[in-house]
Design a protein around this motif. Structure first.
Motif, PDB file in Angstrom:
ATOM      1  N   GLU A  96       1.524   2.611   3.555  1.00  0.00           N
ATOM      2  CA  GLU A  96       2.607   2.028   4.352  1.00  0.00           C
ATOM      3  C   GLU A  96       3.955   2.626   3.964  1.00  0.00           C
ATOM      4  O   GLU A  96       4.791   2.938   4.807  1.00  0.00           O
ATOM      5  N   ARG A  97       4.131   2.812   2.682  1.00  0.00           N
ATOM      6  CA  ARG A  97       5.386   3.386   2.186  1.00  0.00           C
ATOM      7  C   ARG A  97       5.543   4.825   2.720  1.00  0.00           C
ATOM      8  O   ARG A  97       6.649   5.225   3.116  1.00  0.00           O
ATOM      9  N   GLU A 150       6.683   4.768   6.202  1.00  0.00           N
ATOM     10  CA  GLU A 150       8.099   4.430   6.257  1.00  0.00           C
ATOM     11  C   GLU A 150       8.989   5.626   5.966  1.00  0.00           C
ATOM     12  O   GLU A 150      10.041   5.822   6.557  1.00  0.00           O
ATOM     13  N   ARG A 210       0.844  -1.195   0.000  1.00  0.00           N
ATOM     14  CA  ARG A 210       0.000   0.000   0.000  1.00  0.00           C
ATOM     15  C   ARG A 210       0.881   1.248   0.000  1.00  0.00           C
ATOM     16  O   ARG A 210       1.918   1.271   0.666  1.00  0.00           O
TER      17      ARG A 210
END
Lengths: 149, 798
Positions: free
Chosen positions: B747-748, B751, B744
């Motif tokens: 999520e990146r 991060e 997704r």
């Protein structure tokens, strides 16, 4: 001035400073916690709007320097464009912020000294200027309306 | 100035567009006697010192001319800077012979015309009762035009070419519309902008096609790699079409006669040496691509011949000075297009030569028409003039030289422009030669009529203008006419420049061009003699031929392409107003105009994607109870919003729906979104109250008591239900995420946030990852502010 007005007036006047504090806090904590330039700008503008509602635009504008609010929006947008596109001059993609990833950020208390924060400040100015500008326009239009009625 | 001159008939936009519809070419030359805007400033005075703005502009142009000439004599040069490297775009300019020719024309004739404008414009403004400060924008746009023309002449990158191409169109729009109180100016300016602007898109499309095929916008690289084929033919044809429209060739020619509403210096510059020359410049610049296709060359030959004959015939019938010259320009650019269409070294070098020879003569002739009109109190009909050589012998003499150059008489540069045309045509057989020779015959006749009706015969009316013309109105004409003469006697400079320009057009092949007088019975000389004889005969007997030409002109004007332009403009206008009426008349329709297309698009999306079985209803357990309660509150508030009759209650109900949704966000663990939702909801409540306070009270009550027409009784709920269902489908679809699960983006982003020095992902997204979006939205905010300010201040002033 009717006596029933006294309480709102006092409260509105007293609230101005805390509202400003909250706006500043929302902005300063932007990168580390909830809040950013947009939220801060809206809170600050709501503080100004409260003065308009309670005191009317004449008196509100007498004690607050908001006549130039649209200019603040223009300055904010210009600043945002400048910060966003300045990296192009050195051949980097737009919105390459400084300091680059991995490097330490100088801090002034909670406030990080990074260009992304300066961009956030530009958004703050734009939002604040726009909301106060519209509130002003409506206030003056309302006065016109009541004069004609 | 009396007060009645201060009435300001500012054209309403609607009036402007509808005027564009009814403007015919003969109305455009009209000069306003009154009705000019004075704006509280004193009107310009025709006398007084020479205007400094004109002096400055002329000096700048002359310096640019000197610099270009110096650079060219030193062997040219090029500038190559990166522009957008990822797209392969470069700011690539090169002063080659072709560029030098057009840059010298633009700056040199520009300097002369600016000198002429100084006095002319003051007379023009004082004639219309306008203040002298109106001239500032004139010089600004003239200089902008000069700069873009030089950029256009030297640009080596197709996109760069396109940018300058459009810049010239924009400058021309403001210059043609300089007399902003006149409908003819508006419609003429709009027409020039639309015709050259819409066809400019063809240039862009052609350029992009070449980019797709060769991977670059750089012209030298494309030319080096170009291989003939259908794709190249189409791209070349599109580019050629843009050039033909700019050069006012049939069937796009009609914008030029309508552009005659511009002040005369604009015509002397744009409509003889610059704007129209840009089209031929483009053809000369992209000629290595164009000549790969016989079809394109033949098309250009046909268009050139048609323009030559149609322009010449109509010029013979026109009554107003500038109209004669405008149709003459159409015909003369027909020469150049025909030359390029004939092709080969003679064509390419000849085209370049004719541009220069024509520009000198035509610019001088436009200035003659301006000087005569000014000296006659605004009279510009041939029938009312006559015998003017007595009062203005210098103008008459210079005008005779320029007319001789245009007609191609010996001893002028114009002689060779005809000779080159004949020479190129002779290679293509007798039919083409005969058709080509008809152009100069007509030219001799119409320009002879033009000059004779102004300067010979007896004056029809006593001149009402100033007794003597200012030197700066006469000298520029004499200068250009003399240059025409000098280049007719000393042919070497123009010859070598044109030959080298032709060689650029041929992609580096040498283009031999020999320009000299030969006193023998060679074919071109014989044709020239025949042309003089026939032209003289036509001039002597033209009253007999006039009905034929007039019938042609009438048919061409009545049923020509201008009619198509006018009717398509009207249709577009009608469609636009119909849409406007449909969408804007009431708020319901406006909302429906957003919701219904949205619904249709979403349905189309759903029908196109297989979504069966993807929709799921998740489990609901005790922990979701607060969420369910808040959602139920929001739904209840939304339903309740249908009932209230008081505006204040309505605002409160709507806000409570918003606050409930903010609570939903908070419960779902999105504090940033919840915070913004609360703030925005508060703000909206406040603004709604403020706006409603501007409305007369009891609007909702009155609305409720009105009887609803049966059509709306079903329509409005239907629209509401349908759009609600679509919103439900979108939200449900998103939540059960029918797209295949994979990494997704969210999520990146989480991060990456620390790399942006942020613990708060939302702030990092707003100010860093998607900063460009934020900036665009901030721009929208500012536009909204301007819109609110504009709407309210208009309401205030009315």
């Amino acid at each position: 001035m009717s006596p029933s007005n006294v309480l709102p007036r006092a409260v509105a006047r007293f609230l101005l400073l805390p509202i400003g504090m909250i706006a500043v806090a929302l902005f300063v904590k932007g990168l580390s916690s909830t809040g950013d330039g947009f939220a801060a700008g809206t809170v600050a503008a709501l503080g100004v709007a409260l003065q308009y509602v309670v005191f009317g635009h004449r008196e509100a504008e007498r004690c607050l320097p908001v006549r130039r609010a649209p200019l603040a929006a223009v300055v904010g947008l210009a600043l945002g464009i400048a910060i966003g596109f300045a990296p192009l001059l050195s051949g980097d993609p737009a919105f390459t912020h400084l300091p680059p990833a991995g490097e330490k950020v100088a801090k002034l208390g909670t406030l990080e000294l990074a260009t992304s924060v300066a961009f956030d400040a530009a958004i703050f100015l734009t939002v604040f200027g726009m909301v106060v500008g519209i509130v002003r326009e409506l206030a003056w239009a309302a006065e016109q309306e009541t004069e004609e009625a | 100035m009396t007060l009645d001159r201060r009435t300001v008939p500012t054209e309403a936009p609607e009036a402007r567009t509808s005027e564009a519809g009814s403007a015919t070419s003969d109305r455009t030359g009209r000069t306003a006697e009154s009705g000019a805007a004075a704006d509280g400033h004193p009107p310009a005075r025709p006398d007084g010192p020479f205007p400094p703005a004109a002096a400055l502009a002329a000096t700048l142009a002359a310096l640019a001319f000197a610099a270009t000439l110096y650079a060219w004599l030193r062997g040219g040069g090029s500038i190559d800077l990166p522009w957008a490297p990822t797209l392969g775009l470069r700011l690539h300019f090169r002063l080659d012979a072709l560029g030098a020719l057009y840059a010298l024309l633009a700056t040199g004739i520009g300097a002369v015309v600016f000198l002429y404008s100084g006095r002319y414009l003051r007379l023009h403004l004082s004639h219309q009762g306008r203040p002298a400060r109106d001239e500032r924008s004139f010089y600004a746009f003239m200089l902008l035009f000069t700069v873009s023309m030089v950029g256009l002449a030297t640009a080596q990158d197709l996109l760069l070419l396109f940018v300058f191409w459009d810049l010239t169109a924009i400058a021309s729009y403001f210059l043609i519309g300089f007399d902003r109180h006149e409908a003819a100016s508006w419609s003429g300016a709009l027409m020039a902008l639309l015709v050259t602007g819409i066809t400019a898109v063809l240039l862009l499309v052609g350029s992009v096609m070449l980019f797709v095929a060769y991977g670059t916008f750089s012209l030298p690289e494309i030319i080096a790699e170009a291989r003939p084929g259908p794709a190249l033919t189409v791209a070349a044809a599109l580019i050629a079409l843009a050039g033909l429209a700019k050069s006012a060739q049939v069937p796009f020619h009609f914008w030029l006669p309508n552009a005659m509403a511009a002040p005369t210096p604009v015509s002397a510059y744009l409509h003889s040496a610059a704007m129209v020359a840009a089209g031929v410049l483009l053809i000369g610049r992209t000629y290595p691509l164009l000549q790969e296709s016989e079809l394109v060359l033949d098309g250009m030959l046909v268009v050139g011949l048609a323009s030559m004959l149609a322009g010449g015939l109509i010029a013979l019938t026109r009554e107003r000075l500038k109209q004669v010259l405008a149709y003459s320009t159409v015909a003369q650019y027909g020469y150049m297009v025909a030359l390029y269409g004939l092709g080969g070294a003679a064509g390419a070098a000849g085209g370049a030569f004719v541009v220069a020879a024509h520009a000198l003569a035509k610019s001088a002739l436009f200035m003659v028409s301006g000087a005569v009109t000014r000296a006659s109190g605004g009279e510009e009909r041939l029938g009312r003039l006559g015998g003017r050589w007595r009062t203005m012998p210098v103008v008459a003499g210079a005008g005779a030289l320029a007319a001789a150059a245009l007609a191609g008489l010996p001893l002028t540069a114009g002689f060779f422009k005809d000779e080159l045309l004949f020479k190129a045509a002779l290679e293509h057989g007798p039919v083409v030669t005969a058709l080509v020779a008809a152009g100069p015959v007509l030219t001799l006749a119409y320009i002879g009529r033009f000059w004779g009706r102004i300067f010979l015969g007896s004056p029809k009316e006593a001149p009402t203008g100033p007794r003597s013309l200012a030197t700066t109105l006469v000298a520029p004409i004499a200068v250009l006419a003399l240059i025409s003469l000098v280049f007719g006697l000393w042919t070497a400079p123009l010859e070598s420049l044109a030959a080298e320009a032709g060689s650029v057009s041929l992609g580096g092949e040498p283009a031999g061009l020999s320009v000299a007088y030969h006193l023998d019975a060679r074919a071109t000389n014989l044709i020239a003699l025949g042309v003089y004889t026939l032209g003289g005969l036509l001039l002597a007997t033209y009253p007999r031929w006039l009905p034929v030409a007039q019938a042609f002109a009438l048919v061409a004007l009545r049923f020509g392409p201008e009619r198509a332009y006018v009717s398509s403009l009207r249709q577009a206008n009608r469609l636009s107003s119909a849409l406007h009426r449909f969408e804007v008349r009431d708020l319901r329709r406006r909302v429906a105009a957003v919701l219904v297309p949205c619904g249709v698009l979403v349905t189309a999306g759903f029908l196109a994607t297989p979504t069966l079985g993807q929709y799921e209803v998740g489990p609901l357990d005790g922990r979701d109870a607060p969420l369910a309660i808040v959602l139920a509150l929001a739904a209840a508030a939304a339903l309740a919003a249908m009932a209230p009759r008081s505006q204040l209650v309505l605002v409160l109900v709507l806000s409570s729906a918003g606050y409930s949704l903010a609570a939903v966000f908070a419960l779902l663990g999105a504090p940033d979104v919840a915070l913004v939702a609360v703030l925005v909801e508060t703000l909206f409540a406040l603004l709604f109250v403020a706006v409603f306070s501007l409305l007369p009270g009891g609007v909702l009550d009155r609305e409720q008591s009105l009887s609803v027409p049966p059509s709306r009784r079903w329509r409005d709920p239907l629209i509401a239900v349908v759009s609600g269902l679509f919103a439900l489908a979108v939200v449900w679809g998103t939540l059960s995420s029918p797209v295949p699960r994979g990494p997704r983006i969210s999520e990146r982003l989480i991060e990456l946030a620390p790399a942006a020095h942020a613990q708060d992902v939302v702030t990092a997204i707003l100010s860093d990852f998607r900063g460009l979006d934020t900036l665009a939205e901030a721009t929208v905010l500012l536009i909204a502010l301007a819109g609110v300010g504009g709407a309210l201040s208009r309401a205030r002033s009315s």
